[in-house]
Every structure is written in structure tokens, then in C-alpha cells.
Design an enzyme around this catalytic site. Sequence first.
Site, PDB file in Angstrom:
ATOM      1  N   CYS A 121       1.146 -21.761 -18.360  1.00 29.46           N
ATOM      2  CA  CYS A 121       0.266 -21.378 -19.457  1.00 29.46           C
ATOM      3  C   CYS A 121       0.734 -20.017 -19.954  1.00 29.46           C
ATOM      4  O   CYS A 121       1.907 -19.669 -19.823  1.00 29.46           O
ATOM      5  CB  CYS A 121      -1.184 -21.359 -18.994  1.00 29.46           C
ATOM      6  SG  CYS A 121      -1.480 -20.243 -17.622  1.00 29.46           S
ATOM      7  N   ILE A 122      -0.160 -19.223 -20.493  1.00 34.42           N
ATOM      8  CA  ILE A 122       0.237 -17.930 -21.055  1.00 34.42           C
ATOM      9  C   ILE A 122       0.684 -16.952 -19.977  1.00 34.42           C
ATOM     10  O   ILE A 122       1.579 -16.144 -20.181  1.00 34.42           O
ATOM     11  CB  ILE A 122      -0.923 -17.331 -21.874  1.00 34.42           C
ATOM     12  CG1 ILE A 122      -1.212 -18.227 -23.088  1.00 34.42           C
ATOM     13  CG2 ILE A 122      -0.604 -15.918 -22.354  1.00 34.42           C
ATOM     14  CD1 ILE A 122      -2.412 -17.805 -23.888  1.00 34.42           C
TER      15      ILE A 122
END
Length: 489
Positions: A435-436
Site C-alpha cells: 500500500c502507501i
Amino acid sequence: MMKFLQKLGKSLMLPVACLPICGILMGIGYALCPATMQGGEITGFLNLLGFFLVKAGGALIDNMALLFVIGVGVGMADDHDGTAGLAALASWLMITNLLSVGTVTTLMPSVADNANKTLAFSAIANPFIGILSGIIGASCYNKFKTAKLPDWLSFFSGKRCVAIVSGVVSIVVAAILLFVWPVIYGILLAVGNGIVSLGPVGAGIYAFLNRLLIPTGLHHALNNVFWFDTVGLGDLKHFWAGDTSADVTWSLGMYMSGFFPCMMFGIPGAALAMIQTAKEGKKKVAIGLVASAAVCAFVCGVTEPFEFGFMFLAPALYLIYALLYGIFTVITTLVGFRAGFSFSAGATDLVFSSSLPAAQSTWLILPLGAAAFVVFYLVFRFAIVKFDLKTPGREDDDVETEKKAVLSNSDYAEVASIILEGLGGKANVTSLDNCITRLRLEIKDYTLVDEKKIKSAGVAGVMRPSKTAVQVIVGTKVQFVADEMKKML
């Protein structure tokens, strides 16, 4: 199940992001050229411009299910590979063709003699089937992307076999739906017929079920009961034909009016609550998604960009959302506000329907709208904060402190190698995603994981949500580490 729904919700963000601008284009186009929805001659520059804008927006709105096919297929694949999107498309084409009216009536001629069953299969190309096809494509990709076939079939090994397997699975699913889909559709038609006699309460139940069934596409079954002339009702048909309540057996417009305050004002109120409760580092992201969706809902009543943005991330909140529609529809019916739509319950349809004979007390949209804005805002804000619901901008992987995490080693290949060693080697890793800020890994044997070894790579932390899941908090440089690790795997 909740983890699956949240992953599904995230995978819908990309296709949903395509929709708000299309809804706004359709709203402006409809305002310039009402004939695109209501019928009539299209002449003159403004009418032609409006027609052009409606068609431009409709290109995606009308094919929303296809966007979900690709978005869910790629989004739910372990490494977001386009092969999963192709497999999902193969699944969609297989299911929708096998369950088209022409195919079904050939396979089962008796269906042609049953209007309800024919109606059911005419609505098979819907968002639910799109999402289902996406899930089939992604699941088949995750399972068979590394499949090894005998030498004489080796050309179809690995990713090349994914679409083939998806097609086979889709045939089985279509065979099941061949019998299940018309039954479900028929039940909903019966429910619709049953609540017609309940007056304003029945209108509220209908509005609640209408919103609740949006993800499945089965709301069309109820719409055919209440809006069109399937069983002799036809609220929408009679409203736009210029009839009044004296010409029918119910209060004309009661099955449409309640949607106006909810779509025009309730959704903006809910959107404001989502923006204010988003995490500090993600408020701009939340504004970009839900604010544009709120404008879209107000202008032309296209609500899917807003609804699909949170219905799978926070299903309990979506249930509350549907309940609010039911409540406001009962109130709207009782106070005498009557308006209709030929497209949806946005400002454009409100303006055009206000001059029709069945329209009543349209000025009440102001107090009703103000009440809807406040109630939706307060209910959404309370529910989101009280139950820590994962609406846009509140996902677990978007914690601001993680975004500030600094990787102490700039040699990404070395970092990836150390992490992989700490995970028990590549043989112990079954999937890798990011993810981020985090690496998200699925593993076989949790006893082989050495957290101290992983942390020695210079990462910010390690989390183990379950015996088969490991998350490594890297920070905003996570993509570079993930790319190196993918090479190693």
C-alpha cells in the site's frame, strides 16, 4: 469476510473515480437538452451541445459494470497484474452472453412465456455481475498464475491459463445463476407488489430496498414494479405523461419524491462528514473522491460514485444510509412534496418536473433538503467516529505516522533481501502486495518469521495480523522495496 470486503472496496476506488465527471457532464447536458431523456426533437446549438455532453458522460455511466469488471479484476489480484483484468473481462463476456435473453430462451423456451423471468435476464448486465466477474478473474489469477501444465500444453502454463480457467468457472457460475437469478428477481417483484398497499410506509420500504440492492443490480426488479407499468403501477410513466393523482389509484410521485432530498442534500451532508473525519494526511484524497461525487449527486442524481466509494469499506454504514432513504421517503410522502424524474433525483430533474401537473409543493425541497443535510451529516459523523469505520481517507494503511517513517538504508535491493530472509526465504512467501507505506505479505509458516532480522533492514516496524499475514512498515519508499522483492520472488 471484512478483510475481503475492504479489499474489494479499495479495488473499486479506481473505476469509481471515473464516474463523477461523467455524472456532471450528463447533468449539464440534460439541462441544455431535456429531450435526451424525455424525448422530443433535438435541434439548435444548445440542444445539440447538451446531447453531446449527455452521450459523453453516458459512455462510462451506462457501462459502469464494465469498469467494475476491470477495476475489481486488477485491484484484487495479488500483484495488480493486467492479466487478471483480462480474465475478469472473459468471465463477464461468458456470463452475460450465456444469461442473455436470447440464449436463455433458446436453452429454456419456457422462459419466453414468463414475463418476469424474461425481465430478470434482460437486466443481467449489471454492477453485481461486473463485480462477480472481477472477483472470478482475480481469484483465478491468484490461484493459477504459476500453474505448470504438461509439456504438450506448456504454452498455456502460468498466466496464459488464467483466462481459460476463468471461462470454465464462469460457465459453472452462469449455470447456477440460470436457475437462481430469476427466483431472486421474482421474489423481489413479489415483495414490491406486497408493499404497494402500505401507503407512505410502503414507499419508505421501497426506497430502503432500492438503495440496499444497488450493489447487486437487483433494485431494477423493484423499479419495474413502482416506476414502470409492469404490474399496473408506473409512478414515473404516469408522472411524465402529465397525469395527476386523480388519474391513478395512489398519490402520484410518492415513489420518486423521497429520493430528491436524500440525493441532492443528504449525500453532500454525508460527504462533509467523511471529509471531516478523514485522517489529516488523507483529507485531500477524501475531498477529491466524495466532494466530486456529492456535486454529481446534487446536479443530476448520479449516486454510484458516492455509494460504491464506501459500501464495501463500511457495509454497516451503507445499511444506515439505505435506512435514511426509507425514513426521508416516508416523511416526504406525508408532507406532500411531489416531484418526479426521468433520469434521477437531481436538481435538473427537479426543475423540469416542477411544471408538470402532478408536481406539488416543490418549494418544500428547501426545508426537506436542509433537514436531510443535517441528519445525514450527524448520523454519518457519529457512526464513523463511534465505530471507527473505514470510509475513504480512514483506511488502516494510511496512518500519518507511517508516512513519516524513514527507511535507514537506501539500498533497496539489500533491504528487500534482508526482509525476505527474515520472512523465511522466498519459499515461505505466497504473495506480495504493498500500500502507501507497507509491504503486505502472505506466508506459509509463521514460525519461520524472524522479526529482529526484518527490523535490521532499517524498516519502521513489523505487524502480524494473522498466522499467514505479515506487514512490514517501510514508509513512502515502500514501492522501491516492493519492486526489488518482486524480482527476487
